[in-house]
Scaffold this motif. Structure first.
Motif, PDB file in Angstrom:
ATOM      1  N   SER A   1      -3.768  23.373  36.368  1.00 27.62           N
ATOM      2  CA  SER A   1      -3.835  24.724  35.798  1.00 27.62           C
ATOM      3  C   SER A   1      -4.847  24.794  34.654  1.00 27.62           C
ATOM      4  CB  SER A   1      -2.457  25.165  35.315  1.00 27.62           C
ATOM      5  OG  SER A   1      -1.937  24.259  34.360  1.00 27.62           O
TER       6      SER A   1
ATOM      7  N   PHE B   1      -6.153  28.902  30.350  1.00 23.63           N
ATOM      8  CA  PHE B   1      -4.960  28.058  30.360  1.00 23.63           C
ATOM      9  C   PHE B   1      -5.245  26.766  29.594  1.00 23.63           C
ATOM     10  CE2 PHE B   1      -0.886  28.094  32.640  1.00 23.63           C
ATOM     11  CZ  PHE B   1      -0.800  29.448  32.952  1.00 23.63           C
TER      12      PHE B   1
ATOM     13  N   LEU C   1       4.045  25.465  31.993  1.00 24.02           N
ATOM     14  CA  LEU C   1       4.247  25.834  33.395  1.00 24.02           C
ATOM     15  C   LEU C   1       4.809  24.662  34.189  1.00 24.02           C
ATOM     16  CD1 LEU C   1       3.916  27.781  35.786  1.00 24.02           C
ATOM     17  CD2 LEU C   1       1.526  27.015  35.978  1.00 24.02           C
TER      18      LEU C   1
ATOM     19  N   ALA D   1      11.277  30.351  32.787  1.00 26.76           N
ATOM     20  CA  ALA D   1      10.108  31.230  32.670  1.00 26.76           C
ATOM     21  C   ALA D   1      10.464  32.527  31.937  1.00 26.76           C
ATOM     22  CB  ALA D   1       9.554  31.532  34.059  1.00 26.76           C
TER      23      ALA D   1
ATOM     24  N   GLN E   1      -0.580  34.304  28.463  1.00 26.99           N
ATOM     25  CA  GLN E   1      -0.371  34.074  29.904  1.00 26.99           C
ATOM     26  C   GLN E   1       1.110  34.167  30.335  1.00 26.99           C
ATOM     27  OE1 GLN E   1      -3.029  33.894  31.641  1.00 26.99           O
ATOM     28  NE2 GLN E   1      -4.572  33.350  30.118  1.00 26.99           N
TER      29      GLN E   1
ATOM     30  N   ILE F   1       2.503  33.266  34.136  1.00 29.12           N
ATOM     31  CA  ILE F   1       3.434  32.147  34.320  1.00 29.12           C
ATOM     32  C   ILE F   1       4.678  32.610  35.071  1.00 29.12           C
ATOM     33  CG2 ILE F   1       4.977  30.557  33.099  1.00 29.12           C
ATOM     34  CD1 ILE F   1       2.819  30.319  30.933  1.00 29.12           C
TER      35      ILE F   1
ATOM     36  N   THR G   1       5.697  31.261  38.810  1.00 28.86           N
ATOM     37  CA  THR G   1       7.020  30.665  39.006  1.00 28.86           C
ATOM     38  C   THR G   1       7.735  31.307  40.179  1.00 28.86           C
ATOM     39  OG1 THR G   1       7.197  30.198  36.636  1.00 28.86           O
ATOM     40  CG2 THR G   1       9.239  30.189  37.910  1.00 28.86           C
TER      41      THR G   1
END
Length: 524
Positions: A103, A110, A118, A365, A380, A384, A388
Motif C-alpha cells: 500500500s 499512503f 490497514l 476499521a 485516508q 481504508i 476493508t
C-alpha cells in the motif's frame, strides 16, 4: 431506534431463513448473510445502518471469543502450540507487513504507518467463517485444531499492530522502547487479568449458593467483565477473555453442576447463533455508509486497491504457511515437535487458503477516528474503510466458496488418528464400563446381593449399554450411581490428561452423556 424496530425484527426472520437455506445448499452462512445484507442495502426506503465499533468490540466480540474458548480443546492447543502461535502472531505480522509495503508503494498518499494500520485491520482471518465452512466438509483433526487455536489469538495480535499504527499515525513518531513496554503489558497484562477474573468467577460459582439459572447469567456476564477490566487497564481485552475462558472451560466440572452445564450449552449456542447471524448481515448493510464517504478516489480505483490487498493477503498467508512448515521440519532435528511427519503440500495449502476476513476487521476499521487530536481529518480513513469491506467480501465469497472444493479435490485422508473416532469412542466406553464395574465390586460389594436394581445395572454395563431401568431404581442405588458418575468423570479427566493421542472431543462427548445420566436421576 424504536421506529425501526419492525425492520430489525424482519431482519432476524431473514437471517434465520438464510441460515436454513445455507444449511440446505451446504454453503457457509456468513457468505449468504453478507451478500443478502449487501442486496437489502440497495432497496429504497431501507433504514441507513451505521455500525458503531463499540457495538462490535464490547457487545459482539467478548461472548463470541468466550464461547470459542469453551469449545476449543486446550490439550490440542498445547500440542500444536508452536504452529498456532506462529500463525496467530508471526503470520499475522507478515501479512500486515506485506500490506504495509504494497500500500505504501502503490497507493498515493499512503505512508508506511497508514500501511501498517490497514495491515493490522485486514490481517486476522475470521474464525466464524472458517468454522461455518468446515461444518460441511471433513478435514483432518490436525487442521481443525490449528485453525481453532489460531482463531483465539490472531485477533489479539492484529489489534495490537492496529493500536501501535494508530499511535504512529496520530503522533507521526514511533518510539521503540515505549512500544516494546506497551506491547509486553498488553500481552502479559491481558493474560494475567483474564486468569485472575476467571479464577474469581470460578470461586463464585463454586462457593456461592447458585443454581443453574444464576450460573448461566454469571457465565454471560463473565466475558464482558473480563474484557472491560482488561481494556480499562490498557491491556489486551481479547487475550484476557480467551485466557479466562480457557481457565473456566478446563475446570468446568469442578464448579458447575450437571444441570448448569447442560442448560448452559443450549443457552450459549443460541446466543452466539444470533450474534453471528446479526454481525454478518450488518457487514453487508453497512456498505452505503462506507461508500458515502469515499471522495478521495473513484469507486473503480478503490475496488482495484481492495482487490490488490486481497491478493496480497492470500499469497502472503499461503507462503507464510509453507515457510512455517519448513521451519517445523528443521526444528524437529533439535527439539520435540507435536508431529514430526512431513505434512506434504496439501495441508499447508488448506491452512493458507482458510483466511476469510470478517467482523473484527470491519470493527477495527470503523474505530478509526474521523479527526486527529490536532483537529485535522484522519488521513485516508474512508479509503481504508472501503478497502476493508472489499477484502471481507472477496475473501468470504471467493475463498469461502472454493474452500470445500479444494478440500474435496485434494482428497485428504480424514481418519489420521490412531483409531477412527467412533471406534475410539466405543473403546473409551468399554474401558469406562470396566472401570465402573471394578469400582462397584470394590466399594459396594455388600449391596450387590440384596439390590436387584444394582444387579441389573451391572448386567447392562457388562453388555456396554450404560443404561438402567429408571422405573425400578431406588434411593440407595441413586446414591451409588451418583458416586459412580463422579468417579467416572474423574477417570475421564485423567484419561484425557494421560493419553495425548486421544481426541478430547470424544472425552467431552462421554462427559456430556454422564451429565445427562445425572440429570435423569433428578426425575426418577
Amino acid at each position: 431506534m424504536f421506529n425501526n424496530f419492525p425492520f430489525y425484527l424482519g431482519l432476524l426472520v431473514v437471517i434465520l431463513l438464510l441460515i436454513m437455506l445455507a444449511n440446505k445448499i451446504k454453503i457457509a452462512y456468513p457468505i449468504l448473510l453478507v451478500l443478502a445484507g449487501l442486496a437489502i442495502s440497495f432497496i429504497p426506503g431501507v433504514p441507513l445502518i451505521k455500525i458503531e465499533p463499540d457495538l462490535i468490540f464490547f457487545i459482539f466480540l467478548p461472548p463470541l471469543l468466550y464461547e470459542a474458548a469453551w469449545t476449543v480443546s486446550w490439550k490440542e492447543m498445547w500440542r500444536w502450540r508452536r504452529i498456532i502461535t506462529s500463525f496467530a502472531f508471526v503470520v499475522v505480522f507478515v501479512s500486515a507487513l506485506s500490506v504495509a509495503l504494497v500500500s505504501n508503494y502503490f497507493f498515493p498518499g499512503f505512508s508506511l504507518a497508514l500501511g501498517f494500520l490497514l495491515g493490522g485491520i485486514v490481517s486476522p482471518p475470521d474464525a466464524v467463517s472458517a468454522g461455518a465452512i468446515l461444518k460441511f466438509v471433513k478435514v483432518p483433526k490436525t487442521i481443525s485444531s490449528i485453525l481453532e487455536g489460531e482463531s483465539l489469538l490472531n485477533d489479539a495480535s492484529s489489534l495490537i499492530i492496529f493500536r501501535f499504527a494508530m499511535i504512529a499515525v496520530a503522533t507521526e513518531q514511533f518510539i521503540f522502547y515505549k512500544a516494546a513496554m506497551s506491547f509486553s503489558w498488553m500481552i502479559f497484562g491481558g493474560v494475567g487479568i483474564g486468569l485472575l477474573i476467571g479464577w474469581l468467577f470460578m470461586k463464585a460459582h463454586k462457593y456461592l449458593p447458585t443454581d443453574a439459572n444464576v450460573d448461566i447469567v454469571l457465565s454471560l456476564l463473565t466475558p464482558y467483565i473480563i474484557y472491560l477490566a482488561a481494556e480499562e487497564a490498557h491491556s489486551s481485552g481479547v487475550l484476557a477473555v480467551v485466557c479466562g475462558g480457557l481457565l473456566l472451560s478446563n475446570n468446568r466440572h469442578r464448579f458447575l453442576s450437571s444441570k448448569s452445564r447442560l442448560q448452559g450449552i443450549n443457552v450459549w449456542e443460541s446466543f452466539c447463533f444470533i450474534l453471528n447471524g446479526l454481525v454478518f448481515m450488518l457487514i453487508g448493510l453497512d456498505l452505503p455508509q462506507i461508500t458515502k464517504g469515499l471522495e478521495e478516489v473513484s469507486i473503480v480505483t478503490a475496488i482495484g486497491y481492495g482487490v490488490l490487498i486481497t491478493v496480497v493477503l492470500i499469497v502472503s498467508r499461503i507462503l507464510s504457511t509453507y515457510a512455517a512448515v519448513v521451519v517445523t521440519l528443521i526444528a524437529r532435528n533439535f527439539i520435540t515437535v507435536a508431529d514430526s511427519r512431513n505434512p506434504g503440500l496439501k495441508a499447508p495449502f488448506i491452512l493458507g487458503w482458510t483466511g476469510m476476513r470478517g467482523v473484527v476487521s470491519l470493527a477495527a476499521a470503523l474505530s478509526i477516528p474521523v479527526y486527529l487530536n490536532n483537529g485535522n481529518g484522519f488521513p485516508q480513513r474512508n479509503l481504508i474503510l472501503f478497502i476493508t469491506f472489499v477484502v471481507i467480501l472477496l475473501t468470504l465469497v471467493i475463498q469461502g466458496l472454493t474452500l470445500p472444493y479444494f478440500i474435496k479435490k485434494l482428497n485428504f485422508k480424514i481418519d489420521n488418528d490412531a483409531l477412527p473416532r467412533e471406534e475410539a469412542y466405543n473403546q473409551l466406553r468399554k474401558e469406562l464400563a470396566e472401570y465402573a464395574l471394578d469400582y462397584i465390586k470394590t466399594h459396594y460389594n455388600d449391596h450387590v446381593e440384596s439390590n436387584t436394581s444394582l444387579q441389573q445395572l451391572i448386567i447392562k454395563w457388562e453388555q456396554h449399554t450404560n443404561e438402567i431401568d429408571n422405573e425400578s431404581i431406588g434411593k440407595d442405588l441413586k446414591e451409588i450411581y451418583l458416586d459412580l458418575l463422579n468417579k467416572q468423570r474423574a477417570w475421564l479427566i485423567n484419561k484425557n490428561r494421560e493419553d495425548q493421542t486421544l481426541d478430547e472431543s470424544i472425552i467431552r462427548r462421554q462427559m456430556h452423556y454422564l451429565d445427562i445420566e445425572e440429570e435423569k436421576l433428578r426425575y426418577i
